[in-house]
Design an enzyme around this catalytic site. Structure first.
Site, PDB file in Angstrom:
ATOM      1  N   ARG A 172      17.052  -4.918  19.312  1.00 10.67           N
ATOM      2  CA  ARG A 172      17.185  -4.612  17.885  1.00 10.67           C
ATOM      3  C   ARG A 172      18.343  -3.633  17.700  1.00 10.67           C
ATOM      4  O   ARG A 172      19.313  -3.917  17.048  1.00 10.67           O
ATOM      5  CB  ARG A 172      15.878  -4.035  17.354  1.00 10.67           C
ATOM      6  CG  ARG A 172      15.907  -3.691  15.889  1.00 10.67           C
ATOM      7  CD  ARG A 172      14.536  -3.309  15.348  1.00 10.67           C
ATOM      8  NE  ARG A 172      14.020  -2.076  15.949  1.00 10.67           N
ATOM      9  CZ  ARG A 172      12.877  -1.509  15.588  1.00 10.67           C
ATOM     10  NH1 ARG A 172      12.123  -2.069  14.652  1.00 10.67           N
ATOM     11  NH2 ARG A 172      12.462  -0.398  16.151  1.00 10.67           N
TER      12      ARG A 172
ATOM     13  N   MET B 101      -3.018  -9.756 -11.229  1.00 15.25           N
ATOM     14  CA  MET B 101      -2.062  -8.679 -10.935  1.00 15.25           C
ATOM     15  C   MET B 101      -2.775  -7.319 -10.807  1.00 15.25           C
ATOM     16  O   MET B 101      -2.540  -6.583  -9.846  1.00 15.25           O
ATOM     17  CB  MET B 101      -1.010  -8.596 -12.034  1.00 15.25           C
ATOM     18  CG  MET B 101       0.132  -7.655 -11.683  1.00 15.25           C
ATOM     19  SD  MET B 101       1.326  -7.493 -13.024  1.00 15.25           S
ATOM     20  CE  MET B 101       2.102  -9.087 -13.034  1.00 15.25           C
TER      21      MET B 101
ATOM     22  N   LYS C 231       7.024   7.521   9.239  1.00 18.48           N
ATOM     23  CA  LYS C 231       7.857   6.639   8.413  1.00 18.48           C
ATOM     24  C   LYS C 231       6.976   5.877   7.407  1.00 18.48           C
ATOM     25  O   LYS C 231       5.765   5.751   7.611  1.00 18.48           O
ATOM     26  CB  LYS C 231       8.590   5.653   9.325  1.00 18.48           C
ATOM     27  CG  LYS C 231       7.637   4.820  10.174  1.00 18.48           C
ATOM     28  CD  LYS C 231       8.355   4.152  11.329  1.00 18.48           C
ATOM     29  CE  LYS C 231       7.360   3.317  12.124  1.00 18.48           C
ATOM     30  NZ  LYS C 231       7.866   2.932  13.424  1.00 18.48           N
TER      31      LYS C 231
ATOM     32  N   TYR D 132      -7.559 -17.608 -13.270  1.00 23.39           N
ATOM     33  CA  TYR D 132      -6.338 -18.407 -13.367  1.00 23.39           C
ATOM     34  C   TYR D 132      -6.380 -19.621 -12.445  1.00 23.39           C
ATOM     35  O   TYR D 132      -6.851 -19.525 -11.312  1.00 23.39           O
ATOM     36  CB  TYR D 132      -5.139 -17.585 -12.877  1.00 23.39           C
ATOM     37  CG  TYR D 132      -4.600 -16.555 -13.849  1.00 23.39           C
ATOM     38  CD1 TYR D 132      -4.176 -16.906 -15.117  1.00 23.39           C
ATOM     39  CD2 TYR D 132      -4.481 -15.239 -13.440  1.00 23.39           C
ATOM     40  CE1 TYR D 132      -3.637 -15.948 -15.965  1.00 23.39           C
ATOM     41  CE2 TYR D 132      -3.945 -14.281 -14.272  1.00 23.39           C
ATOM     42  CZ  TYR D 132      -3.535 -14.646 -15.546  1.00 23.39           C
ATOM     43  OH  TYR D 132      -3.009 -13.704 -16.370  1.00 23.39           O
TER      44      TYR D 132
END
Ligand SMILES: *Cc1c(COP(=O)(O)O)cnc(C)c1O
Length: 810
Positions: free
Chosen positions: A580, A754, A482, A705
Site C-alpha cells: 500500500r 432514511m 483514527k 417503501y
C-alpha cells in the site's frame, strides 16, 4: 509519620514534618498534596515509584515505598517509609484505623447486589445514625483499605463492601474489615473459573464472617453451608419466602413498578411496599430490612422508609451538553468522598475547556458545615475550577468562603429560572447533588437535545480491554484513534487514553491531531497521512509524520529547516508485503543517502503493517513479512548511533505473535472489544434507540417503501428512530437484520428508511419508549458484520456523526 511507620512496620527516613489526612495510590487524583500520604503500589501496568519525583514537585512530601532509588536523595523534604510490600502496608494501616474507630462495621459480600444493599442501608439508617459507607464499589484489595481509611471519628456505623475473585483474598479483607454484622447478598457465577468448585468459592466468601456477631442472608443451602464455616458462637438472622427463617416473607402483589410483601417476625407482622418489582431488588431490600429488624426498628418506620427507597445509579454519565459543553452527571449520592471522586473524573476531561462545578448542599457529610464548606472551597481551588455554582441553603450561607465569581441559589427551581443556557459554553460541567435537589432537571436543561439514538460507549470496558493488551506485552503501546477512534469519539477517548498513560496516539490526518491538541492532549501523536499543506501545522502542534516516501521526507525536512527546528521525530514506514505504502527494500540505499548529511528530522521509529495477521492461513506470509522487516530495520539501525524503535503488530498481531512485539505495538480494534483469539475482551459500544410508536397491523399487509415485507399474522409493528442515515445498513431490511428489545431478538420488517425503520414486536410486550439495541451487549457487532459480509471496522466507523455519543463509567 513516626506513628504510621510503627503501625506498618516500616523504616522511616524523615523529611519535613507533615500532617496526614489523605491517603492516595493514584498520582493523577491528588487534591491536597501537602496532607497526602502516597502509597507507591506496583501494579501490572504502573509502578507508583516512577511518579514520586513528579509528585514531589506537585507538593507531596510523604511516601510509602518498597524500593529506595538513588534519585530520591534529591528530594530533601520528602518523608519515606520503606516497607517490604506497599499493599500490605496499606492494608495494615487500614486495619489499624478500623480498630481505632468506634463505628459498628457492617460487611457485605456476595456476587451481586453489594452496592445496592450498601446504598439502601444507608438510605434506611442515615436519619438516625452517622453512617459511613465505602465510596462507589471500592471493594477490592486496594479499594477496601482506602474505604476503611475514610471512616471518620463521627461515624457510628460503617458499611463496607468486600469483593473477591480469587482464593486467599477474603482472608486479607477480613483482617482489615472485621465486621460486626455480615450480610451475604447472593451467590452467582462470577469468577467461577478461579475456583475448583462453587463450594470452594463460597467457603472463601464466608471467611468474611469469622468474627461476626450476626450474619444476615436468605435462608437456604447457601446459609446452611456458611454456618459450617464460621464459629458456633455466630448468630444467624435469615429471611425466606419458602422455608422456615427468622423473618417470614410472602409476596402479596407484584405490579408494574412495585411489589407488596407481607413480613412476619416474631409477634410483628406488617406489609412493605417496595418501590421496585424485580426479584433482585426484593432480595436486596429484604437483606437491608433484616438489619433494621435486628436493630429493633419499629414496623411503621421500616414501612415508611422502604417506601422511599430510590434507585441507585451505579454509573456516572458523561454527556454532550449545549454549546460545546461536556456534562459530567453524578446526582445520586452526595457526600464529600464521592464529590472527590467526581472531581477526579472532571480532571480527566478535555483540559482545554473551563471547569464548572454545580453542587448542592451535602446531606450527609458527618462534618459540621463551618468546617466542611471552607474545605470544599479549597478543594475547588486546587482542582482549577473556574466557576462554582452552589445550590441550597447551607452553601448560600457560606458564600463568603467561595471565589467571588461564584453564584448561589436557594434551590434548583431558582437556578432554572435565573440561569440562561447561553451562560454555558465550551465548558466541562460537573453536576453533583443530593437526590432531593433533583439535579436531573439541571442536566436536562444543559443537555444537548437529540433524536434519541445514541452510541453508548462503556469507558470501563475500554480500560479493561486496554489492560488486557497491556498484560500481553512489555512494549510501548500506541493506540490508533483514527476515524473518530473507530467511531467512538475522538476527544473523550484520547483523554481517557492519555489518563491511562498510553505512549502514542495515531491519527489518519493532521486535522484529527490538531483537534486532539486543542482538547489538551499532550502525549505524542503520529499522523499516518501527512499532507504537505499541513506540514506547518504539524510542526506547530508537535504532530509527528509517518514518512512513506522520500519526497515527503525531503519536503518535511525543508519545512523544519524553515522553522529552524532540529531533531523532530518522524516514523519511517516500510513496505513488507501489504503493498500500500512505504519504502521497499530496494529504496533503502536512497533513504540512507538522505541521512548522510546533517538533517532536521530524527527517526523515532521504523515500522511496517501486516496484511493478514488475524488469519492462520496467512501465517507463513506474515512470518515472511516480519523476517523482511527485521532485515530492513537492522540495515537501517546500523547507520545510526541512536536507538530507533521498531513496530509491526496491530491488535490481532499483538495477540497472535507475542515474540514480535519489538519496541512498540499498535492497538486498534482490540480496544473496542474485538479479539482475533477469543480473548476475554468486553464490548465497548452499544448502538441504541427507542420505540417511538406502535401500530396494530392485520395479516397480509405490506410494510414500508417498495412493499417488500408482508405481515403473516395480525402483528404489532413498532417504529424505531434509526435509519440508514444513522449508519443502519439498508441490507438489513426485510427480516435480514434483528434488534434486541425487551429481552428478545425481533426482526426488522420492511425496507429501512432514511431516519426510521420498522420492527416486528408481536412476540414481545414492548411498549412505546422501550429501549432497542441495534448492536452491543446482546447483538455483537461481529455478528452484524458477518451478516453483512463486512468487518466490524466498517460498521463502527459508519455510525453517523449525528448519533450522539454517550460515555459511561462506573
Ligand atoms: C489501523 C491501523 C492499525 C490498527 O489495526 P487493528 O487491526 O485495528 O488493530 C495498526 N497499524 C496501522 C498502520 C493502522 O493503520
Amino acid at each position: 509519620m513516626k506513628e504510621i511507620a510503627d503501625i506498618i512496620e516500616g523504616e522511616l527516613r524523615q523529611g519535613i514534618p507533615v500532617e496526614i489526612t489523605e491517603y492516595s495510590i493514584d498520582s493523577r487524583s491528588i487534591i491536597t498534596p501537602e496532607h497526602t500520604l502516597f502509597f507507591a503500589l506496583k501494579g501490572n501496568n504502573h509502578n507508583g515509584h516512577d511518579y514520586i519525583q513528579t509528585l514531589y514537585s506537585d507538593g507531596i512530601r510523604a511516601f510509602v515505598i518498597s524500593e529506595y532509588r538513588a534519585e530520591f536523595d534529591h528530594l530533601p523534604e520528602a518523608n519515606f517509609i520503606l516497607v517490604k510490600d506497599v499493599l500490605t502496608a496499606l492494608q495494615q494501616l487500614a486495619a489499624f484505623h478500623r480498630q481505632q474507630s468506634r463505628a459498628e462495621v457492617i460487611g457485605i459480600t456476595g456476587s451481586n447486589g453489594k452496592t445496592v444493599v450498601k446504598e439502601w442501608l444507608y438510605q434506611l439508617l442515615a436519619n438516625d445514625h452517622a453512617v459511613y459507607r465505602s465510596p462507589r464499589s471500592y471493594n477490592s484489595q486496594v479499594g477496601v483499605p482506602l474505604s476503611l481509611l475514610g471512616i471518620d471519628t463521627k461515624a457510628d456505623i460503617a458499611i463496607i463492601e468486600a469483593g473477591i475473585s480469587q482464593k486467599g483474598e477474603m482472608q486479607r479483607l477480613q483482617h482489615m474489615i472485621r465486621p460486626d454484622i455480615g450480610i451475604f447478598t447472593h451467590l452467582g457465577d462470577a469468577h467461577d473459573e478461579n475456583f475448583s468448585s462453587r463450594e470452594e468459592k463460597l467457603a472463601e466468601k464466608a471467611r468474611l464472617f469469622t468474627t461476626c456477631r450476626w450474619v444476615i442472608g436468605q435462608a437456604g443451602n447457601v446459609m446452611q453451608f456458611i454456618r459450617t464455616q464460621v464459629p458456633t458462637t455466630t448468630s444467624f438472622f435469615t429471611w425466606s419466602e419458602e422455608i422456615e427463617a427468622d423473618v417470614q416473607v410472602q409476596t402479596v402483589n407484584i405490579a408494574l413498578d412495585h411489589r407488596e410483601v407481607k413480613v412476619t417476625h416474631g409477634q410483628q407482622s406488617f406489609t412493605l411496599d417496595i418501590p421496585f418489582a424485580d426479584i433482585a431488588s426484593f432480595e436486596n431490600c429484604m437483606n437491608a430490612v433484616c438489619v433494621l429488624l435486628l436493630k429493633k426498628y419499629a414496623p411503621e418506620i421500616i414501612v415508611s422508609r422502604v417506601a422511599q427507597l430510590s434507585a441507585i445509579a451505579m454509573r456516572l454519565e458523561i454527556k454532550e451538553g449545549i454549546n460545546n459543553c461536556t456534562l459530567v452527571n453524578d446526582y445520586y449520592n452526595s457526600d464529600p468522598s464521592s464529590f472527590q471522586l467526581a472531581l477526579n473524573i472532571l480532571a480527566t476531561q478535555d483540559t482545554s475547556k473551563e471547569r464548572v462545578v454545580i453542587l448542592s448542599d451535602f446531606m450527609d457529610s458527618g462534618k459540621e458545615a463551618d468546617d466542611l464548606y471552607p474545605s470544599i472551597a479549597e478543594t475547588l481551588r486546587q482542582a482549577n475550577v473556574s466557576l462554582f455554582i452552589g445550590i441550597g441553603k447551607h452553601l448560600s450561607d457560606h458564600r463568603h468562603d467561595f471565589a467571588p465569581n461564584s453564584r448561589f441559589y436557594e434551590d434548583t427551581e431558582h437556578f432554572l429560572r435565573q440561569e440562561e443556557r447561553e451562560n454555558f459554553k465550551d465548558q466541562v460541567i460537573l453536576i453533583k447533588g443530593a437526590r432531593v435537589f433533583q439535579f436531573e432537571f439541571i442536566a436536562g436543561f444543559l443537555q444537548k437535545q437529540s433524536h434519541g439514538t445514541i452510541l453508548e460507549v462503556d469507558l470501563d470496558a475500554m480500560v479493561h480491554n486496554l489492560n488486557h493488551f497491556r498484560s500481553l506485552t512489555d512494549a510501548h503501546i500506541a493506540v490508533m484513534v483514527k476515524a473518530f477512534s473507530y467511531g467512538s469519539g475522538s476527544r473523550e477517548i484520547a483523554s481517557l487514553l492519555q489518563y491511562h498513560r498510553v505512549d502514542y496516539l495515531m491519527v489518519a490526518f493532521a486535522d484529527e491531531g490538531i483537534e486532539l491538541r486543542a482538547a489538551g492532549i499532550t502525549i505524542p501523536i503520529a499522523v499516518m497521512n501527512p499532507e504537505r499543506e499541513a506540514f506547518d501545522n504539524m510542526v506547530m502542534f508537535n504532530l509527528e509524520p509517518e514518512i512513506y516516501a522520500l519526497d515527503i521526507l525531503e519536503d518535511f525536512n525543508r519545512s523544519l529547516a524553515k522553522h529552524g527546528i532540529k531533531r523532530f521525530p518522524v516514523h519511517i514506514k516500510l513496505n513488507t508485503g501489504m503493498n500500500r505504502s512505504g519504502f521497499d527494500e530496494r529504496d533503502l540505499p536512497r533513504l540512507l543517502d538522505f541521512f548522510r548529511s546533517e538533517r532536521s528530522v530524527y527517526i523515532r521509529s521504523i515500522f511496517s503493517h501486516l496484511a493478514g495477521s488475524d488469519e492462520t492461513i496467512h501465517d507463513k506470509f506474515t512470518l515472511g513479512q516480519i523476517q523482511l522487516f527485521e532485515r530492513m530495520t537492522e540495515h537501517i539501525q546500523a547507520r545510526f548511533d541512536y536507538k530507533i524503535w521498531r513496530h509491526i503488530l496491530n491488535s490481532a498481531g499483538i495477540e497472535r505473535f507475542p515474540q514480535y512485539h519489538f519496541d512498540m505495538v499498535r492497538l486498534g480494534i482490540g480496544l473496542h472489544g474485538i479479539s482475533a483469539t477469543n480473548a476475554p475482551l468486553q464490548p465497548v459500544s452499544s448502538f441504541k434507540t427507542y420505540i417511538s410508536s406502535i401500530r396494530e397491523v392485520p395479516e397480509g399487509q405490506s410494510i414500508g417503501y417498495g412493499r417488500k415485507s408482508f405481515t403473516t399474522r395480525p402483528s404489532r409493528i413498532a417504529v424505531i428512530t434509526v435509519g440508514y442515515a444513522d449508519g443502519l445498513n439498508r441490507h438489513l431490511s426485510n427480516r435480514v437484520g434483528h434488534v434486541f428489545v425487551k429481552g428478545k431478538r425481533v426482526p426488522i420488517i420492511g425496507n429501512i428508511c432514511m431516519d426510521t425503520c420498522m420492527i416486528d414486536v408481536t412476540d414481545t410486550d414492548a411498549t412505546i419508549g422501550d429501549e432497542v439495541e441495534i448492536f452491543g451487549k446482546h447483538i455483537p457487532v461481529t455478528e452484524l458484520a458477518e451478516q453483512l459480509g463486512t468487518i466490524p471496522y466498517e460498521i463502527l466507523t459508519g455510525i453517523s456523526h449525528r448519533v450522539k455519543r454517550v460515555y459511561y463509567k462506573e
